[in-house]
Design an enzyme around this catalytic site. Sequence first.
Site, PDB file in Angstrom:
ATOM      1  CB  CYS A 269      -0.857  -0.002   1.250  1.00  0.00           C
ATOM      2  SG  CYS A 269      -1.757  -1.566   1.439  1.00  0.00           S
TER       3      CYS A 269
ATOM      4  NE  ARG B 231       4.974   2.525  -2.578  1.00  0.00           N
ATOM      5  CZ  ARG B 231       5.777   1.779  -1.820  1.00  0.00           C
ATOM      6  NH1 ARG B 231       5.280   0.904  -0.979  1.00  0.00           N
ATOM      7  NH2 ARG B 231       7.081   1.903  -1.905  1.00  0.00           N
TER       8      ARG B 231
ATOM      9  CD1 TRP C 196      -3.161  -4.802  -4.956  1.00  0.00           C
ATOM     10  CD2 TRP C 196      -2.259  -6.079  -3.354  1.00  0.00           C
ATOM     11  NE1 TRP C 196      -3.106  -6.095  -5.424  1.00  0.00           N
ATOM     12  CE2 TRP C 196      -2.557  -6.894  -4.463  1.00  0.00           C
ATOM     13  CE3 TRP C 196      -1.693  -6.667  -2.220  1.00  0.00           C
ATOM     14  CZ2 TRP C 196      -2.306  -8.264  -4.477  1.00  0.00           C
ATOM     15  CZ3 TRP C 196      -1.437  -8.040  -2.236  1.00  0.00           C
ATOM     16  CH2 TRP C 196      -1.739  -8.820  -3.358  1.00  0.00           C
TER      17      TRP C 196
ATOM     18  CG  ASN D 268       3.348  -1.044   2.504  1.00  0.00           C
ATOM     19  OD1 ASN D 268       2.725  -1.998   2.032  1.00  0.00           O
ATOM     20  ND2 ASN D 268       4.551  -0.706   2.091  1.00  0.00           N
ATOM     21  N   GLY D 269       2.109  -3.447   4.685  1.00  0.00           N
ATOM     22  CA  GLY D 269       2.786  -4.659   5.145  1.00  0.00           C
ATOM     23  C   GLY D 269       1.743  -5.662   5.630  1.00  0.00           C
TER      24      GLY D 269
ATOM     25  CD  GLU E 132       6.420  -9.798 -20.446  1.00  0.00           C
ATOM     26  OE1 GLU E 132       6.342 -10.441 -19.388  1.00  0.00           O
ATOM     27  OE2 GLU E 132       6.129  -8.597 -20.526  1.00  0.00           O
TER      28      GLU E 132
ATOM     29  CE  LYS F  65       2.946  -7.247 -19.549  1.00  0.00           C
ATOM     30  NZ  LYS F  65       4.299  -7.455 -19.108  1.00  0.00           N
TER      31      LYS F  65
ATOM     32  CD  GLU G  39       0.431  -7.661 -16.223  1.00  0.00           C
ATOM     33  OE1 GLU G  39       1.420  -7.481 -16.915  1.00  0.00           O
ATOM     34  OE2 GLU G  39       0.422  -7.458 -14.993  1.00  0.00           O
TER      35      GLU G  39
ATOM     36  CG  HIS H  91       6.758 -33.673 -23.521  1.00  0.00           C
ATOM     37  ND1 HIS H  91       7.105 -35.001 -23.629  1.00  0.00           N
ATOM     38  CD2 HIS H  91       7.672 -32.983 -24.252  1.00  0.00           C
ATOM     39  CE1 HIS H  91       8.195 -35.111 -24.370  1.00  0.00           C
ATOM     40  NE2 HIS H  91       8.558 -33.898 -24.766  1.00  0.00           N
TER      41      HIS H  91
ATOM     42  CE  LYS I 207       4.797  -0.180 -13.492  1.00  0.00           C
ATOM     43  NZ  LYS I 207       4.841  -1.121 -14.620  1.00  0.00           N
TER      44      LYS I 207
HETATM   45  O1  M6R Z   1       8.922  -3.714 -10.074  1.00  0.00           O
HETATM   46  P1  M6R Z   1       9.317  -5.097 -10.478  1.00  0.00           P
HETATM   47  O2  M6R Z   1       9.949  -5.150 -11.825  1.00  0.00           O
HETATM   48  O3  M6R Z   1      10.165  -5.776  -9.442  1.00  0.00           O
HETATM   49  O4  M6R Z   1       7.950  -5.897 -10.557  1.00  0.00           O
HETATM   50  C1  M6R Z   1       7.951  -7.270 -10.814  1.00  0.00           C
HETATM   51  C2  M6R Z   1       6.574  -7.741 -11.205  1.00  0.00           C
HETATM   52  O5  M6R Z   1       5.657  -7.458 -10.177  1.00  0.00           O
HETATM   53  C3  M6R Z   1       6.083  -7.088 -12.500  1.00  0.00           C
HETATM   54  O6  M6R Z   1       6.962  -7.322 -13.556  1.00  0.00           O
HETATM   55  C4  M6R Z   1       4.697  -7.623 -12.881  1.00  0.00           C
HETATM   56  O7  M6R Z   1       4.779  -8.968 -13.218  1.00  0.00           O
HETATM   57  C5  M6R Z   1       4.116  -6.797 -14.024  1.00  0.00           C
HETATM   58  N1  M6R Z   1       2.796  -6.347 -13.696  1.00  0.00           N
HETATM   59  C6  M6R Z   1       4.027  -7.538 -15.298  1.00  0.00           C
HETATM   60  O8  M6R Z   1       3.526  -6.758 -16.333  1.00  0.00           O
END
Ligand code: M6R
Length: 606
Positions: free
Chosen positions: A2, A27, A74, A98-99, A479, A483, A486, A502, A601
């Site tokens: 958060c 956050r 969050w 936060n935590g 990746e 994408k 998410e 497999h 983020k």
């Molecule tokens: O800030 P960071 O690069 O350490 O974050 C790692 C992941 O949380 C981040 O890459 C996440 O998977 C993204 N939302 C992917 O698009």
Amino acid sequence: MCGIIGIVGDRPVSDRLVEALRRLEYRGYDSAGIATGGAGVIDRRRAEGKLDNLIDVLDGAPLPGTIGIGHTRWATHGAPTKNNAHPHATDRVAVVHNGIIENFQVLREELIAKGHVFQSETDSEVIAHLVTDGLDQGQTPQQAAAATFARLHGAFALGILFSDEDDLLIGARRGSPLVVGYGDGEMYLGSDAMAVGPLSNRICYLAEGDWVELRSAGAIIHDETDAIVEREIRSSSVAAEAIDKGNYPHFMLKEIYEQPTVIGDTLNTYFNALSGKAHMPPMPFDMANVPKITIVACGTAAYAGSVAKYWFEQIARVSVETDVASEFRYREAAMPEGGLAIFVSQSGETADTLAALRYARSQGQHIVSIVNVPDSSIARESDVVLPTHAGPEIGVASTKAFTCQLTVLACLVLTMARARNAIDDAREAILCAALAHVPELARDVLQHDDRILSIAGDMVDARDVLYIGRGSLFPIAMEGALKLKEISYIHAEGYAAGEMKHGPIALVDDGVPIIVLAPSGPLFEKTVSNMHEVIARQGQVFLLSDEAGLKAAGDVPHSIALPDVDAFIAPILYALPVQLLAYHLAVLKGTDIDQPRNLAKSVTVE
Ligand code: M6R
């Protein structure tokens, strides 16, 4: 994970608390709230969902006060409702956290037995009640706060506000970062430099276990034994940067289109155009004699590490292990003394990655980090920091940070290959020339946006999507799937193309689109064979290759001809179409692209 902010001064704080929360929304955006105190009462406003909802509440019921705290959430414990929104408060104390408080159940039961009435399902609310309990027993705010910290298990960054104190905020950190900002007759508390940066350019990062008494005239910092300590005050370069979408409908699309520029900016730091060679800043270890490399990260950043594993092993001939930080930090990995551990993170604040870094340090590793936020926690704990120059990345889905991470890693690989005599001059010249062309080639790839949009139209009703690739394109397949998941909420998986038979090939029918990433090169024919195995089972294949590859692949109904490039740089360039595909599918689905559901983020809880 958060965001928290606190201000103590002699001017109204409400607007500035909200502005700071806007900077902290990365956050979390499940709920937001602010509280002010000091006049004998705690007054708070809270709202479920995005910050704009809180602003609407404040428009109808403004909050006066010159001392206050704010929070963007969050959700960890308790649904993302208004009731579970911070600040949590009693009639004497309000808290932002936060935590995660791991022993909150025990504490909650103990406090309920004493007559405390809880209003939320959160772990955080026990903190407000514990401090209140201390005050009720006649303790000073400082005594009540310190006694509370001693009883908490888990991770926290806290801001505490008192109904009867108009010139005292208390902050504390254990496991989660907290920054103190020094102003002129005003003091600030924030989750990071970005929260307080525009308010103050003099900041202090609290050390692990510290707590702080904050008054408008200054701060008294205590360490975990409650002794008063001095901490370095440094100048912060974080400005009130105006970050907007320009003419783009979403930050994500803007950030995708920024890639040619920011990859170029990153290359300018690690690649000498005159000599045509990659270079690195001085390292406090001998690159020629690194016994092993370990690369640890989360999410998209971990996929950058996985691409780099192929590069380091093939080009620099050094053994590499990669792992996601949430697994690595607890598996007690054996690491050879003097090994190199690389941590990749856009935010530089990811809790699991930071914990993994600390483990690697305890194992005698040299610590190099690749981060996009140079003053972040991960950067501050590294021996060498290799900043990416992606600029602020606002969209939750990481795009430009990823390709900049790959660019830095590619330069590191080439520098290490030279140091280890693992590459001859001719091969080095070919790879360096290929890398130098990435910005302009990325521009060419983006020209295919309309075609990708039309492919997205063909896939919009898919329930599942598979991505396949081999070698360094396998992490790009994963990746691409990440994408898509998410931001469009369509289920997707990335597989090594050779693994399909497999198991995953059982999923294939005429309703499952399969994105095949197959640039020309040593693995092309193998990948295309796997593609035909899928076509034979009615799979709807979308082939991404170059002209030569498309010709050799035979009749494939859906394809995109990307530039013909050296296999070394293909993963950087093939990342762009999978980003655009996810983006267009998400637009067609009507999802919240820059702030997708359930995500944040920066992930600052484990
Ligand atoms: O800030 P960071 O690069 O350490 O974050 C790692 C992941 O949380 C981040 O890459 C996440 O998977 C993204 N939302 C992917 O698009």
